[in-house]
Motif scaffolding. Structure first.
Motif, PDB file in Angstrom:
ATOM      1  N   ARG A 120      35.819  35.225 -16.593  1.00 61.96           N
ATOM      2  CA  ARG A 120      36.134  33.876 -17.098  1.00 61.96           C
ATOM      3  C   ARG A 120      35.155  33.475 -18.211  1.00 61.96           C
ATOM      4  O   ARG A 120      35.555  32.915 -19.227  1.00 61.96           O
ATOM      5  N   ILE A 121      33.880  33.780 -18.022  1.00 65.73           N
ATOM      6  CA  ILE A 121      32.869  33.461 -19.041  1.00 65.73           C
ATOM      7  C   ILE A 121      33.154  34.240 -20.331  1.00 65.73           C
ATOM      8  O   ILE A 121      33.080  33.699 -21.437  1.00 65.73           O
ATOM      9  N   ASP A 123      35.978  35.329 -21.374  1.00 68.61           N
ATOM     10  CA  ASP A 123      37.156  34.727 -21.992  1.00 68.61           C
ATOM     11  C   ASP A 123      36.758  33.442 -22.728  1.00 68.61           C
ATOM     12  O   ASP A 123      37.280  33.135 -23.804  1.00 68.61           O
ATOM     13  N   TRP A 124      35.835  32.672 -22.173  1.00 69.14           N
ATOM     14  CA  TRP A 124      35.361  31.435 -22.812  1.00 69.14           C
ATOM     15  C   TRP A 124      34.684  31.747 -24.152  1.00 69.14           C
ATOM     16  O   TRP A 124      34.887  31.062 -25.145  1.00 69.14           O
ATOM     17  N   PHE A 125      33.871  32.802 -24.158  1.00 69.08           N
ATOM     18  CA  PHE A 125      33.106  33.128 -25.371  1.00 69.08           C
ATOM     19  C   PHE A 125      33.845  34.113 -26.293  1.00 69.08           C
ATOM     20  O   PHE A 125      33.274  34.584 -27.272  1.00 69.08           O
ATOM     21  N   GLY A 126      35.091  34.413 -25.966  1.00 68.56           N
ATOM     22  CA  GLY A 126      35.893  35.253 -26.851  1.00 68.56           C
ATOM     23  C   GLY A 126      35.539  36.724 -26.818  1.00 68.56           C
ATOM     24  O   GLY A 126      35.813  37.459 -27.764  1.00 68.56           O
ATOM     25  N   LYS A 128      36.252  40.375 -25.619  1.00 72.97           N
ATOM     26  CA  LYS A 128      37.532  40.989 -25.226  1.00 72.97           C
ATOM     27  C   LYS A 128      37.387  42.134 -24.226  1.00 72.97           C
ATOM     28  O   LYS A 128      38.324  42.431 -23.490  1.00 72.97           O
ATOM     29  N   SER A 151      41.833  34.091 -16.489  1.00 72.66           N
ATOM     30  CA  SER A 151      41.264  34.832 -17.624  1.00 72.66           C
ATOM     31  C   SER A 151      41.499  36.334 -17.513  1.00 72.66           C
ATOM     32  O   SER A 151      41.327  37.055 -18.485  1.00 72.66           O
ATOM     33  N   ARG A 154      43.382  38.085 -20.246  1.00 74.30           N
ATOM     34  CA  ARG A 154      42.901  38.048 -21.637  1.00 74.30           C
ATOM     35  C   ARG A 154      41.656  38.879 -21.897  1.00 74.30           C
ATOM     36  O   ARG A 154      41.147  38.897 -23.011  1.00 74.30           O
ATOM     37  N   GLY A 235      26.377  33.889 -18.465  1.00 78.14           N
ATOM     38  CA  GLY A 235      26.727  32.662 -19.188  1.00 78.14           C
ATOM     39  C   GLY A 235      25.636  32.234 -20.154  1.00 78.14           C
ATOM     40  O   GLY A 235      25.893  31.947 -21.322  1.00 78.14           O
ATOM     41  N   ILE A 236      24.400  32.221 -19.674  1.00 79.94           N
ATOM     42  CA  ILE A 236      23.265  31.767 -20.504  1.00 79.94           C
ATOM     43  C   ILE A 236      23.073  32.714 -21.689  1.00 79.94           C
ATOM     44  O   ILE A 236      22.888  32.280 -22.830  1.00 79.94           O
ATOM     45  N   ASN A 239      25.977  32.479 -24.192  1.00 75.67           N
ATOM     46  CA  ASN A 239      25.902  31.223 -24.948  1.00 75.67           C
ATOM     47  C   ASN A 239      24.860  31.324 -26.066  1.00 75.67           C
ATOM     48  O   ASN A 239      25.050  30.813 -27.157  1.00 75.67           O
ATOM     49  N   CYS A 242      26.451  34.353 -28.639  1.00 72.64           N
ATOM     50  CA  CYS A 242      27.824  34.305 -29.175  1.00 72.64           C
ATOM     51  C   CYS A 242      28.017  33.113 -30.085  1.00 72.64           C
ATOM     52  O   CYS A 242      29.137  32.805 -30.493  1.00 72.64           O
ATOM     53  N   ASN A 243      26.950  32.357 -30.372  1.00 72.80           N
ATOM     54  CA  ASN A 243      27.108  31.168 -31.203  1.00 72.80           C
ATOM     55  C   ASN A 243      26.320  31.298 -32.506  1.00 72.80           C
ATOM     56  O   ASN A 243      25.362  32.013 -32.588  1.00 72.80           O
TER      57      ASN A 243
ATOM     58  N   LYS B 221      33.065  26.633 -27.206  1.00 72.66           N
ATOM     59  CA  LYS B 221      34.036  27.618 -26.720  1.00 72.66           C
ATOM     60  C   LYS B 221      34.541  28.431 -27.902  1.00 72.66           C
ATOM     61  O   LYS B 221      34.910  27.863 -28.928  1.00 72.66           O
ATOM     62  N   LYS B 222      34.576  29.752 -27.733  1.00 71.61           N
ATOM     63  CA  LYS B 222      35.086  30.624 -28.785  1.00 71.61           C
ATOM     64  C   LYS B 222      36.414  31.276 -28.402  1.00 71.61           C
ATOM     65  O   LYS B 222      37.119  31.788 -29.243  1.00 71.61           O
ATOM     66  N   GLY B 223      36.695  31.316 -27.107  1.00 71.44           N
ATOM     67  CA  GLY B 223      37.875  32.045 -26.638  1.00 71.44           C
ATOM     68  C   GLY B 223      38.907  31.134 -26.021  1.00 71.44           C
ATOM     69  O   GLY B 223      39.121  30.016 -26.492  1.00 71.44           O
ATOM     70  N   ASN B 224      39.517  31.567 -24.924  1.00 70.26           N
ATOM     71  CA  ASN B 224      40.674  30.859 -24.389  1.00 70.26           C
ATOM     72  C   ASN B 224      40.557  30.333 -22.966  1.00 70.26           C
ATOM     73  O   ASN B 224      41.470  29.657 -22.504  1.00 70.26           O
ATOM     74  N   ALA B 225      39.484  30.640 -22.274  1.00 68.11           N
ATOM     75  CA  ALA B 225      39.368  30.125 -20.905  1.00 68.11           C
ATOM     76  C   ALA B 225      39.412  28.604 -20.951  1.00 68.11           C
ATOM     77  O   ALA B 225      38.892  27.989 -21.881  1.00 68.11           O
ATOM     78  N   LEU B 228      34.632  26.477 -17.746  1.00 70.55           N
ATOM     79  CA  LEU B 228      33.619  27.346 -17.163  1.00 70.55           C
ATOM     80  C   LEU B 228      33.360  26.872 -15.734  1.00 70.55           C
ATOM     81  O   LEU B 228      33.520  25.686 -15.435  1.00 70.55           O
ATOM     82  N   VAL B 232      27.778  27.727 -13.848  1.00 67.93           N
ATOM     83  CA  VAL B 232      27.499  28.419 -15.115  1.00 67.93           C
ATOM     84  C   VAL B 232      27.187  27.380 -16.201  1.00 67.93           C
ATOM     85  O   VAL B 232      26.257  27.546 -16.997  1.00 67.93           O
ATOM     86  N   ILE B 236      23.746  27.134 -18.434  1.00 67.36           N
ATOM     87  CA  ILE B 236      23.729  27.171 -19.906  1.00 67.36           C
ATOM     88  C   ILE B 236      23.050  25.917 -20.458  1.00 67.36           C
ATOM     89  O   ILE B 236      22.210  25.991 -21.359  1.00 67.36           O
TER      90      ILE B 236
END
Lengths: 243, 243
Positions: A120-121, A123-126, A128, A151, A154, A235-236, A239, A242-243, B221-225, B228, B232, B236
């Motif tokens: 899930r994390i 997927d949040w940060f894109g 793949k 997620s 994806r 996650g940490i 984050n 990925c930014n 957020k970069k992706g699709n979830a 979070l 988590v 963060i």
């Protein structure tokens, strides 16, 4: 309606050997099932209560089997059965070993909740692709599927020999190890193409894999907890990078 | 040895009403019990197998009750019983409402695993106090205790009316809400004294509490979830603002 054979079949998918045999797995709860329905995954069956069918107008050609709550209790792997359950075909992940950007590898992750949360994390940060050592928990374990909150459809997960894989990487990919005694992530800048390895909940990264990493990185600690939950660490760190 | 009455007593502590009645809770597993033993918490009983007693030389005046693995199975609240279980007196937290530095509040957190993980994260980042709405999950729920991995003895948890508490804060304390549509945390700088509120797993922060916050903050957020996991998010956000 659900037949005796269907009940037996769905219940068998709680076990890895039958999931492999049937190349199928179970998805439960509205959120997860709706996400799977909107993905390219191939769904064999959906079992749902009439109230679920009425409140979720599915524009799918797939026939939905209307069942009672009691039927769902019988086939559910969850403590509290949801109003919907789907049987889904395992997809064939194409083994594309593309390490551009930030990538992660998991060495012997055992807790299904942690693994699902990590998916899930990602997927949040894109992110793949996730590369797992072969002794990591099964992606299609019902608790993993549940914790991904949809997620799973994806993010690609590959089970592979991590030492072989890392050895085969070209020099443009730097390999980082998330450990307790590395460089503080606040001071780190990752290489453009990077693979970050996270280890087992109790034992961390295996020595064999650790020996192949280029740099150790660590989340700064201010208090007294001995460690962080591995999904929280993922996650940490994502984050941060990925930014 | 363990008596019938002790078995009945320990098992009763799985339920909140008996924990409150007896002002006691259960701690299981080596890591958790050793942490409690090294804390100032008052321990009523320890039940352990002979092999646990032999491999953990405890320098405590407390008598350890040697029991069989089967006895532990009978009194354990875990799926897989550990080799040790302690019955611990609930401490009297002193209600010190000190909001210097970074502080967190939890509005209606329901999942015991999430709450325990959040306590562990706070202990990692050196946060001493957590303020919970009164409808949040019980601190002494066995799954919460288990997920803290021993950090329960180093973090104070207060159950309080969050709206009243926030209303009573002086102007030096800024209140932030962790939400889906706020200012991206990368661009934020918190006030020196701050309270960050995190909401329920499904419904987020209640409107009543949200109305009292000064600023909304969000993890990029970069992706699709869709979201979070709340623990988590806590990890963060604390990593960003506690360093």
């Amino acid at each position: 309606m659900i037949s005796r054979n269907q009940i037996k079949f769905v219940k068998s998918l709680q076990q890895k050997k039958y999931r492999i045999l049937n190349k199928s797995f179970v998805v439960e709860s509205t959120k997860n099932v709706l996400e799977i329905l909107s993905s390219s995954y191939d769904i064999s069956y959906i079992f749902a209560t009439s109230s679920w069918i009425n409140s979720n107008k599915i524009s799918s050609t797939l026939e939905i089997n209307e069942v009672t709550k009691n039927d769902l209790k019988r086939i559910s792997g969850q403590k509290t059965a949801s109003e919907v359950l789907a049987v889904v075909k395992m997809p064939e992940f194409q083994k594309i070993f593309d390490f551009s950007g930030v990538n992660i590898a998991l060495d012997n992750i055992k807790d299904p909740g942690n693994f699902g949360t990590i998916i899930r994390i990602c997927d949040w940060f894109g992110i793949k692709n996730i590369y797992c050592s072969k002794n990591s928990v099964d992606l299609y374990n019902p608790k993993v599927v549940q914790s991904t909150m949809g997620s799973i459809s994806r993010v690609n997960v590959f089970y592979t020999d991590l030492t072989q894989m890392i050895n085969s990487l070209d020099d443009s990919v730097m390999v980082y190890a998330s450990v307790m005694n590395g460089h503080e992530i606040q001071d780190c800048k990752l290489s453009e193409n990077s693979l970050i390895v996270f280890g087992n909940e109790s034992h961390g990264i295996s020595q064999e894999v650790l020996n192949l990493t280029n740099e150790k990185i660590t989340i700064i600690k201010k208090g007294n907890a001995e460690s962080l939950n591995v999904s929280v660490s993922v996650g940490i760190i994502l984050n941060k990078f990925c930014n």
